[in-house]
Design a protein around this motif. Structure first.
Motif, short mmCIF file in Angstrom:
data_model
loop_
_atom_site.label_atom_id
_atom_site.label_comp_id
_atom_site.label_asym_id
_atom_site.label_seq_id
_atom_site.Cartn_x
_atom_site.Cartn_y
_atom_site.Cartn_z
N TYR A 229 -12.56 -5.83 -3.53
CA TYR A 229 -13.12 -7.10 -3.03
C TYR A 229 -14.21 -6.83 -2.01
O TYR A 229 -15.26 -7.49 -2.01
N LEU A 230 -13.97 -5.88 -1.11
CA LEU A 230 -14.96 -5.55 -0.09
C LEU A 230 -16.24 -4.99 -0.71
O LEU A 230 -17.35 -5.37 -0.33
N LEU A 231 -16.08 -4.10 -1.68
CA LEU A 231 -17.25 -3.53 -2.36
C LEU A 231 -18.02 -4.62 -3.10
O LEU A 231 -19.26 -4.59 -3.15
N ALA A 232 -17.30 -5.58 -3.68
CA ALA A 232 -17.97 -6.68 -4.38
C ALA A 232 -18.81 -7.50 -3.42
O ALA A 232 -19.92 -7.93 -3.75
N ASP A 233 -18.31 -7.72 -2.19
CA ASP A 233 -19.08 -8.45 -1.18
C ASP A 233 -20.34 -7.68 -0.80
O ASP A 233 -21.36 -8.28 -0.42
N LEU A 234 -20.28 -6.35 -0.89
CA LEU A 234 -21.43 -5.51 -0.57
C LEU A 234 -22.31 -5.24 -1.79
O LEU A 234 -23.19 -4.39 -1.75
N LYS A 235 -22.03 -5.96 -2.89
CA LYS A 235 -22.79 -5.84 -4.13
C LYS A 235 -22.68 -4.45 -4.75
O LYS A 235 -23.62 -3.94 -5.36
N VAL A 236 -21.51 -3.85 -4.61
CA VAL A 236 -21.25 -2.53 -5.19
C VAL A 236 -20.11 -2.67 -6.19
O VAL A 236 -19.05 -3.21 -5.85
N LYS A 237 -20.31 -2.19 -7.39
CA LYS A 237 -19.29 -2.30 -8.43
C LYS A 237 -19.07 -0.95 -9.09
O LYS A 237 -19.97 -0.41 -9.73
N PRO A 238 -17.87 -0.37 -8.94
CA PRO A 238 -17.56 0.90 -9.62
C PRO A 238 -17.69 0.75 -11.13
O PRO A 238 -17.40 -0.30 -11.70
N ASN A 239 -18.12 1.83 -11.77
CA ASN A 239 -18.35 1.78 -13.22
C ASN A 239 -17.08 2.00 -14.05
O ASN A 239 -17.11 1.82 -15.26
N SER A 240 -16.00 2.40 -13.40
CA SER A 240 -14.77 2.70 -14.15
C SER A 240 -13.55 2.27 -13.33
O SER A 240 -13.66 2.05 -12.12
N PRO A 241 -12.39 2.13 -13.97
CA PRO A 241 -11.17 1.77 -13.24
C PRO A 241 -10.84 2.80 -12.17
O PRO A 241 -11.20 3.98 -12.28
N THR A 242 -10.18 2.38 -11.12
CA THR A 242 -9.77 3.29 -10.06
C THR A 242 -8.68 4.23 -10.56
O THR A 242 -7.65 3.78 -11.06
N THR A 243 -8.91 5.52 -10.44
CA THR A 243 -7.90 6.50 -10.84
C THR A 243 -6.91 6.68 -9.71
O THR A 243 -7.29 6.97 -8.58
N LEU A 244 -5.64 6.49 -10.03
CA LEU A 244 -4.59 6.58 -9.01
C LEU A 244 -3.61 7.68 -9.41
O LEU A 244 -2.96 7.61 -10.45
N PHE A 245 -3.53 8.71 -8.57
CA PHE A 245 -2.69 9.87 -8.86
C PHE A 245 -1.32 9.74 -8.20
O PHE A 245 -1.20 9.31 -7.06
N CYS A 246 -0.29 10.13 -8.94
CA CYS A 246 1.08 10.08 -8.45
C CYS A 246 1.84 11.28 -9.02
O CYS A 246 1.59 11.67 -10.17
N ASP A 247 2.74 11.87 -8.23
CA ASP A 247 3.46 13.06 -8.71
C ASP A 247 4.82 12.73 -9.31
O ASP A 247 5.64 13.62 -9.52
N ASN A 248 5.10 11.44 -9.57
CA ASN A 248 6.37 11.03 -10.17
C ASN A 248 6.10 10.35 -11.51
O ASN A 248 5.61 9.22 -11.56
N LYS A 249 6.42 11.03 -12.60
CA LYS A 249 6.12 10.51 -13.93
C LYS A 249 6.92 9.25 -14.26
O LYS A 249 6.45 8.40 -15.00
N PHE A 250 8.13 9.13 -13.72
CA PHE A 250 8.92 7.94 -14.00
C PHE A 250 8.30 6.71 -13.35
O PHE A 250 8.29 5.62 -13.93
N ALA A 251 7.76 6.89 -12.13
CA ALA A 251 7.09 5.77 -11.46
C ALA A 251 5.87 5.33 -12.25
O ALA A 251 5.58 4.13 -12.36
N ILE A 252 5.15 6.31 -12.82
CA ILE A 252 3.99 5.98 -13.66
C ILE A 252 4.44 5.22 -14.91
O ILE A 252 3.81 4.25 -15.32
N ALA A 253 5.56 5.66 -15.47
CA ALA A 253 6.08 5.00 -16.67
C ALA A 253 6.46 3.55 -16.37
O ALA A 253 6.25 2.65 -17.18
#
Length: 295
Positions: A229-253
């Motif tokens: 939301y903050l980046l959108a107010d600054l007219k900045v838009k990422p070109n891809s989804p945010t990559t979120l890393f986690c070390d627990n595969k069950f939580a990802i599932a």
């Protein structure tokens, strides 16, 4: 153009210097402001701008803390907290002047604005400001000895940064021996620049390490959404989804799969914001080995 305002201190940033000058003239005509020129010091944070990027630190603020508490000549510590140390509200003797401890913790909390490596230690200390004991003060003094070794350490933000958000989420399951609550920890990068980080005890008890990790993911996702939301107010838009890393595969599932109803029905609805944002394409969950998330 963006304005950052705290009481009567204003920081102006923009891409058009003429527009900034017009704004300053308007503010001066209306309120009689004092123009301090280019950014170099703001609310205790020192800024150094070059063609390579922006460097911020709190060296002056850190030295003032060390001087106030008599640690200018102390022997530096290699880490802000002893590995494996668990503080308790029952060990040690109550402090005669608890306000000294509270003041110190408050100063250290503000210092985490540019020193993310002390965030966990300060989070542990802040739990005991109500009734601090000598063991808590000793732990706080170790943070001061750590700061003595690098008072000018801070953050660097390169001028050329990739327009991409990525984050790392983790939790320490049932780390609080008194409440059995887990601790959430996350950090979020814009390109290669660290822009957001937090260590905080979770509000409820998690019944498994996977649940604790999933709650940490939910907190991280909410922070990512706010940053978008903050980046959108600054007219900045990422070109891809945010990559979120986690070390627990069950939580990802859990975050990616709607079938785990029976195993997750005891988790509050607000935690399932992870599923919603995965479905909307805002974030993309990725697995990462635990050893690669250790700082």
């Amino acid at each position: 153009m963006a304005l950052l305002i705290y009481v009567d201190d204003i920081l102006v940033a923009g891409t058009d210097s003429a527009q900034i000058d017009r704004l300053k003239q308007f503010l001066d005509k209306t309120f009689k402001i004092k123009d301090l020129g280019h950014l170099n010091y703001f609310l205790g944070i020192e800024a150094f701008i070059s063609t390579d990027g922006l460097n911020i630190c709190q060296r002056k603020y850190t030295l003032e803390i060390l001087k106030e508490y008599g640690f200018m000549d102390a022997k530096p510590a290699k880490t802000p907290i002893t590995a494996g140390q668990k503080l308790s509200s029952l060990e040690g003797t109550p402090l005669d002047k608890p306000e000294v401890y509270r003041r110190l913790v408050g100063k250290l909390l503000y210092l985490t604005n540019t020193r993310p490596e002390i965030t966990y230690a300060v989070q542990q200390l802040s739990q005991y400001v109500d009734k601090p004991r000598n063991t808590h003060l000793m732990a706080a003094h170790r943070v001061l000895r750590y700061l003595k070794g690098s008072p000018g350490k801070g953050m660097f933000y390169p001028a050329n940064s990739q327009i991409k958000l990525q984050g790392f989420s983790d939790s320490d399951w049932a780390t609080c021996a008194e409440t059995m609550k887990s601790v959430t920890g996350y950090c979020i990068y814009f390109g290669k620049s660290l822009i957001s980080w937090k260590t905080k005890k979770q509000a409820t008890v998690s019944r498994s390490s996977s649940e604790a990790e999933y709650r940490a993911l939910a907190s991280t996702v909410c922070e990512v959404q706010w940053l978008l939301y903050l980046l959108a107010d600054l007219k900045v838009k990422p070109n891809s989804p945010t990559t979120l890393f986690c070390d627990n595969k069950f939580a990802i599932a859990i975050g990616e799969n709607y079938v785990f109803h029976e195993r997750t029905k005891h988790i509050e609805i607000d935690c399932h914001v992870v599923k919603q944002k995965v479905y909307e394409g805002v974030i993309k969950l990725m697995s990462v080995p635990s050893q690669k998330t250790t700082c």
